[in-house]
Design an enzyme around this catalytic site. Structure first.
Site, PDB file in Angstrom:
ATOM      1  N   TYR A 481       0.984  10.002  -0.428  1.00 44.95           N
ATOM      2  CA  TYR A 481       1.288   8.572  -0.289  1.00 44.95           C
ATOM      3  C   TYR A 481       0.276   7.918   0.659  1.00 44.95           C
ATOM      4  O   TYR A 481      -0.544   7.133   0.262  1.00 44.95           O
ATOM      5  CB  TYR A 481       2.723   8.356   0.184  1.00 44.95           C
ATOM      6  CG  TYR A 481       3.139   6.903   0.148  1.00 44.95           C
ATOM      7  CD1 TYR A 481       3.516   6.320  -1.051  1.00 44.95           C
ATOM      8  CD2 TYR A 481       3.145   6.127   1.299  1.00 44.95           C
ATOM      9  CE1 TYR A 481       3.884   4.980  -1.112  1.00 44.95           C
ATOM     10  CE2 TYR A 481       3.515   4.791   1.258  1.00 44.95           C
ATOM     11  CZ  TYR A 481       3.885   4.216   0.059  1.00 44.95           C
ATOM     12  OH  TYR A 481       4.237   2.890   0.009  1.00 44.95           O
ATOM     13  N   SER A 561       3.153   3.749  -6.300  1.00 40.31           N
ATOM     14  CA  SER A 561       3.009   2.533  -5.498  1.00 40.31           C
ATOM     15  C   SER A 561       1.715   2.613  -4.687  1.00 40.31           C
ATOM     16  O   SER A 561       0.636   2.688  -5.264  1.00 40.31           O
ATOM     17  CB  SER A 561       4.248   2.346  -4.619  1.00 40.31           C
ATOM     18  OG  SER A 561       4.299   1.049  -4.096  1.00 40.31           O
ATOM     19  N   ASP A 645       8.693  -4.648 -12.967  1.00 39.60           N
ATOM     20  CA  ASP A 645       8.319  -4.330 -11.587  1.00 39.60           C
ATOM     21  C   ASP A 645       7.789  -5.597 -10.925  1.00 39.60           C
ATOM     22  O   ASP A 645       6.690  -6.050 -11.214  1.00 39.60           O
ATOM     23  CB  ASP A 645       7.243  -3.233 -11.560  1.00 39.60           C
ATOM     24  CG  ASP A 645       6.994  -2.701 -10.154  1.00 39.60           C
ATOM     25  OD1 ASP A 645       7.390  -3.377  -9.186  1.00 39.60           O
ATOM     26  OD2 ASP A 645       6.411  -1.616 -10.027  1.00 39.60           O
ATOM     27  N   HIS A 680      10.418  -1.120 -10.065  1.00 42.40           N
ATOM     28  CA  HIS A 680       9.553  -0.285  -9.233  1.00 42.40           C
ATOM     29  C   HIS A 680      10.073   1.140  -9.095  1.00 42.40           C
ATOM     30  O   HIS A 680       9.367   2.005  -8.595  1.00 42.40           O
ATOM     31  CB  HIS A 680       9.412  -0.933  -7.856  1.00 42.40           C
ATOM     32  CG  HIS A 680       8.229  -0.462  -7.075  1.00 42.40           C
ATOM     33  ND1 HIS A 680       6.935  -0.578  -7.546  1.00 42.40           N
ATOM     34  CD2 HIS A 680       8.129   0.144  -5.866  1.00 42.40           C
ATOM     35  CE1 HIS A 680       6.094  -0.081  -6.648  1.00 42.40           C
ATOM     36  NE2 HIS A 680       6.795   0.369  -5.632  1.00 42.40           N
TER      37      HIS A 680
END
Length: 719
Positions: A481, A561, A645, A680
């Site tokens: 991430y 993301s 999203d 999302h």
């Protein structure tokens, strides 16, 4: 910045053959040829061509047709993977066990969520006593026929007799708030609408605070929202009568505003932020009529919030002059930082405290795993909680007067279990063990520290079956991430269990930009230092290859993301490093992300193309959409997104897929899977989640050369 539209005469959806002689067996792809409508932006004197700006219009029939055409190609490919249904069956079988959430007490009842196995949404139940019969309190599966309407926030009035809860339709961040009488479970008043990025915090039993934006002009899924407001809703009144508490005046304009009431109903706490990091802090004494908001912190240079209070004594969690966070105390009459007194001082480990049963529980991250210390409200250390193992702990929160608390424990190879904790003695018992058909004893997790490009040591946890041979041939997913101060701590995943059953290795790297080692670690992966994050991820892949866990042929990289950006940047910078790339709901157009919904709030981490020429050049240098090069052989890529999203708009993924499909030189497929009526990720129905993972794992293994599953599942779905 000037903007020029270039005329075009290209048909929108012409199909062209992309078959390659080395493609997976019998897989001939025909991609839609995405129409180019060049738009030129001139930024700091540099002309930037955007051929696919039209895909940003999520309401156009052209975009709808493009989505349909891309999905047809993608699902035609995925449907031909010979073992995809086997994966789906195994995922379904493993998913099919009862799951119960951590219980909490309200109004004489114990409430908890439960899923009987394959329900699309978990159901909230309640019962009076431990041995009493349970009853359904709230069933989100009845909210919509297809299971795509999910439950968000659930908040009870102070006496527990009224509940307000929010729902999301189709995965959108826009919510509705419904108010119920808890005893009869009947709706009390009209539904509140157009609520976004909001909690629900009650003042006594009279009403509650919530936050939202004015409804944007244009598409609510992509139009910019940048002025958040805090409202107070009094029960029995219409939404149009709700009072704006903060955020209406020009001087109060912030992108994110939240408000919550202390448990004793004395104080309203208001947070205000212009980005995802740093906030102002205000307090209002609700016991004094017509009292005004008083500032505690007037800048956004730190992250601070009120944890609890004892009468006028505030307990504040802050990273102001304490990058790993600390707890301070101060009197509400003079709450500014010069009056703060350290209560739990900063340590070398990141602190995330909770309160319950009259105690403070200091949950520390030590190399990304949990350590919990219990304090009283006088600052005395009571004990270190002896945790069930090495992993992640969540919970210990509750009201002041309760006598028992709950916490959950998990790691990458241990399914989550719930424990009942007695704060006075420090003893706990297993409350609920996972019933999943998975033998943790057959798997192992190892934490390693590897050097990144600049020599920084980066932790990574590698999980797999015991006895795996380090021969460079193990199918491996590397996950990361690296942003927004988010910490990746060990947690069990049903889907990853299926991956590991197939002999797969699952590796999670704790990259810079995350919160595992405090604010300094976070800042080291932001703005003009964002390349550190990609370098850390690349170095993780190189470590796995060097140590023969895998090789480039058997390596997949995955992230969602901000992690989707990570995958996009890594695969465009080092396309030969991995065989498969799996960017999910990614931030992929770094020159325009800030123009959509609340995207401008991410500027603390990214900077924007409008900040300076240096920032523009830096962003353009790694923006995935702008760094796909003609004639390059990219890895097999499955881009995933949702058409609803409204956090990271799907146009990011649309543009990236279009660029890749046009410029891909190798035989590897480049596909985009667009989930319809989905956002999302939060609240995604179980059935859709299972189908998504079957597609992702099937695509990954197939493009690593597996014509059949390495370890075909034997289990059948329970009826």
């Amino acid at each position: 910045m000037k903007n020029t539209i270039i005329p075009f005469l290209i048909a929108s959806l012409i199909f062209v053959s992309c078959a390659k002689e080395n493609s997976p067996k019998n897989m001939t792809l025909k991609y839609p040829k995405t129409q180019k409508k060049p738009v030129i932006d001139t930024i700091f004197g540099t002309a930037v061509t955007d051929n696919y700006r039209w895909l940003e219009n999520d309401r156009s029939t052209e975009t709808e047709a493009w989505v349909k055409a891309e999905n047809e190609v993608t699902f035609d490919y995925l449907n031909k993977i010979p073992y995809r249904e086997q994966l789906k069956d195994r995922l379904t079988a493993l998913w099919n066990y009862e799951k119960i959430g951590t219980p909490f007490k309200e109004g004489g009842y114990t409430y908890y969520s439960k899923n009987d196995g394959l329900q699309n949404q978990s159901v909230f139940y309640r019962k009076k006593g431990e041995n009493d019969k349970e009853e359904v309190f709230l069933d989100p599966n009845t909210f919509s026929k297809d299971g795509t309407t999910s439950l968000g926030t659930l908040s009870f009035s102070k006496d527990g007799k009224t509940v307000a809860y929010s729902i999301s339709e189709g995965g959108s961040d826009w919510r509705k708030i419904i108010v119920l009488d808890a005893a009869s479970k009947t709706i009390k008043e009209d539904t509140l609408v157009d609520v976004k990025f909001s909690g629900i915090s009650w003042y006594k039993n009279e009403g509650f605070y919530y936050s939202s934006y004015d409804k944007p002009i244009g598409s609510e899924l992509s139009a910019k929202t940048d002025q958040h407001k805090l409202y107070y809703h009094k029960l029995g009144t219409s939404q149009k009568e709700d009072l704006v508490i903060f955020g209406e005046k020009p001087a109060e304009k912030h992108r994110y505003i939240g408000g919550y009431v202390t448990d004793d109903n004395r104080f309203l706490i208001v947070t205000a932020a212009v980005s995802t990091s740093g906030n102002k802090l205000f307090i209002k004494d609700l016991s004094v009529k017509n009292n005004q908001l008083k500032p505690i912190i007037t800048t956004t240079e730190s992250d601070s919030y009120v944890l609890d209070n004892r009468e006028s004594k505030l307990y504040i969690v802050t990273n102001l002059k304490a990058l790993n966070q600390k707890v301070v105390t101060v009197d509400a009459a003079n709450p500014t930082p010069e009056n703060w007194v350290d209560f739990i001082p900063e340590t070398k480990n990141v602190l995330n405290p909770t309160t319950g049963a009259g105690f403070i529980f200091a949950n520390y991250m030590v190399n990304a795993v949990s350590k919990v210390l219990q304090y009283d409200f006088n600052g005395q250390l009571i004990r270190e909680v002896n945790l069930p193992g090495i992993g992640s702990v969540y919970g210990f929160g509750g009201k002041t007067k309760v006598r028992e608390l709950y916490f959950s424990f998990t790691n990458y190879n241990t399914p989550s279990a719930i424990y009942k904790y007695i704060p006075e003695s420090g003893k706990y018992d297993l409350y609920r063990k996972s019933q999943i058909d998975f033998n943790s004893e057959l798997y192992t997790s190892t934490q390693v520290f590897y050097p990144s490009k600049d020599g920084t040591k980066i932790p990574m946890i590698i999980t797999h079956k015991k006895g795996v041979e380090l021969n460079g041939k193990n199918p491996t997913i590397l996950y990361g991430y690296g942003g927004f101060n988010v910490s990746l701590t060990p947690a069990f995943s049903i889907a990853n269990a299926v991956w590991m059953e197939q002999g797969g290795v699952y590796a999670v790297a704790n990259l810079r930009g995350g919160g595992e080692f405090g604010k300094k670690w976070h800042i080291a992966g932001t703005r003009m230092q964002k390349q550190n994050v990609f370098d850390d991820f690349i170095a993780a892949a190189e470590y796995l290859i060097q140590e023969k866990y895998t090789s480039s042929k058997f390596l997949a990289i995955r992230g969602g993301s901000n992690g989707g950006l990570l995958v996009g940047a890594t695969m465009t910078q080092r396309p030969n490093l991995m065989q498969v790339a799996l960017p999910a709901v990614g931030v992929l157009d770094m020159l325009r992300y800030h123009t959509f919904t609340a995207g401008a709030g991410w500027a603390y981490d990214y900077g924007t193309a409008n900040d300076s020429k240096e920032m523009f050049d830096y962003l353009k240098g790694y923006s995935p959409v702008h760094n796909v090069k003609k004639g390059t052989k990219y890895p097999a890529t499955l881009v995933t997104t949702g058409d609803h999203d409204d956090r990271v708009v799907p146009a990011h993924s649309f543009k990236f897929a279009a660029e890749l499909q046009e410029k891909q030189a190798g035989e590897n497929p480049v596909l985009i899977r667009i989930e319809t009526n989905a956002g999302h990720g939060a609240g995604t129905p179980v059935a859709k989640t299972i189908a998504q993972y079957a597609n992702i794992f099937g695509f990954t293994l197939y493009n690593m050369g597996f014509q059949e599953l390495p370890n075909p599942p034997k289990s059948k779905i329970k009826g």
